[in-house]
Design a protein around this motif. Structure first.
Motif, PDB file in Angstrom:
ATOM      1  N   LYS A 126       0.835  -1.207   0.000  1.00  0.00           N
ATOM      2  CA  LYS A 126       0.000   0.000   0.000  1.00  0.00           C
ATOM      3  C   LYS A 126       0.865   1.250   0.000  1.00  0.00           C
ATOM      4  O   LYS A 126       0.572   2.214  -0.717  1.00  0.00           O
ATOM      5  N   ARG A 130       1.117   4.341  -2.714  1.00  0.00           N
ATOM      6  CA  ARG A 130       1.009   5.766  -2.372  1.00  0.00           C
ATOM      7  C   ARG A 130       2.210   6.540  -2.896  1.00  0.00           C
ATOM      8  O   ARG A 130       2.073   7.666  -3.404  1.00  0.00           O
ATOM      9  N   GLU A 185      -5.405   3.458  -6.271  1.00  0.00           N
ATOM     10  CA  GLU A 185      -6.213   3.653  -5.064  1.00  0.00           C
ATOM     11  C   GLU A 185      -7.194   2.505  -4.873  1.00  0.00           C
ATOM     12  O   GLU A 185      -7.401   2.039  -3.742  1.00  0.00           O
TER      13      GLU A 185
END
Length: 263
Positions: A126, A130, A185
């Motif tokens: 994750k 990002r 996302e």
């Protein structure tokens, strides 16, 4: 033949006749990812290939989630009166296929995870997404894609097939920045769906590259014994792009799996 519904907001390719095979592309890709497979498979099957929201002629929809993209694919199948299909997804396309399998298990005659996983993103993954989003927003999509997409191939492929790498980067550049961000996302927040593999009655195909940096071998191996029926193929000198890196070999495997699913 390209088709559309909903005033052109949902688009797909429809080729061939016979039992239905749905091929779902992944991040930064579009339906043309599967051109090599379509050319071969359409001789015996009907091939449905969605352009996911934000790719080709399909506009980006918000909010975008793995589940909303699964509903997008399902809307195509409803429009075509298709009640069962073998569904094969590459990378993010596999996440979408799993979401379809979770909500509409009776739809699937077979599930193909082509360099994909049923696991959710780890916290490290994750954070990597990002960082990628920040890089895209700061330096632009082209810089990010030129740096990232070559790593989807094995070292052996990169050393011998520069034109293949260039073609994939060019394909990625057809996808606009907002869609690339939305895909990352969506992938980052998707749930773990290993439970789907345990309960799905349809056969499951695992296509795994030993040199896959995006979905590593050790991520997928624990999943291969979960489905009641599995077909497992692990490839040497293949990264995340087996449908391109070993096109003919992967096509034979797809044909065999699809034929098995029709029994």
């Amino acid at each position: 033949m390209r088709k559309s519904i909903n005033n052109g907001n949902i688009t797909w390719l429809d080729e061939g006749k016979g039992a239905t095979i749905v091929l779902i592309h992944g991040f930064s890709e579009n339906a043309t990812l599967w051109d090599n497979q379509t050319t071969r498979l359409k001789e015996h099957y009907r091939i449905i290939i969605p352009d996911l929201p934000g790719t080709a002629l399909s506009p980006l929809t918000t909010p975008l989630t793995i589940e909303s993209m699964a509903e997008y694919v399902y809307a195509i199948l409803l429009a075509e009166n298709i009640s069962e299909a073998v569904i094969i997804g590459h990378s993010m396309g596999g996440y979408i296929a799993l979401a379809l399998a979770e909500k509409y298990p009776a739809l699937l005659k077979g599930l193909g995870l082509f360099h994909s996983t049923a696991k959710a993103d780890s916290e490290e993954k994750k954070e990597g997404r990002r960082k990628s989003i920040r890089m895209m927003e700061q330096y632009g999509a082209e810089t990010f894609l030129r740096q990232t997409l070559p790593n989807m191939f094995s070292p052996a492929t990169k050393s011998k097939h520069n034109k293949l790498i260039d073609a994939y980067v060019k394909l990625g550049m057809e996808c606009q920045l907002p869609a690339l961000v939305a895909y990352y996302e969506a992938m980052a927040v998707r749930p773990d769906r290993t439970g789907v593999l345990k309960t799905l009655r349809a056969p499951v195909l695992f296509m795994i590259g030993k040199d896959d940096n995006a979905v590593p071998l050790d991520n997928v191996l624990p999943q291969i014994t979960l489905p009641p029926v599995s077909s497992i193929h692990i490839f040497e000198n293949v990264g995340h792009m087996g449908m391109w890196e070993i096109a003919e070999e992967s096509n034979v495997i797809l044909e065999q799996f699809i034929a098995f699913c029709q029994l």
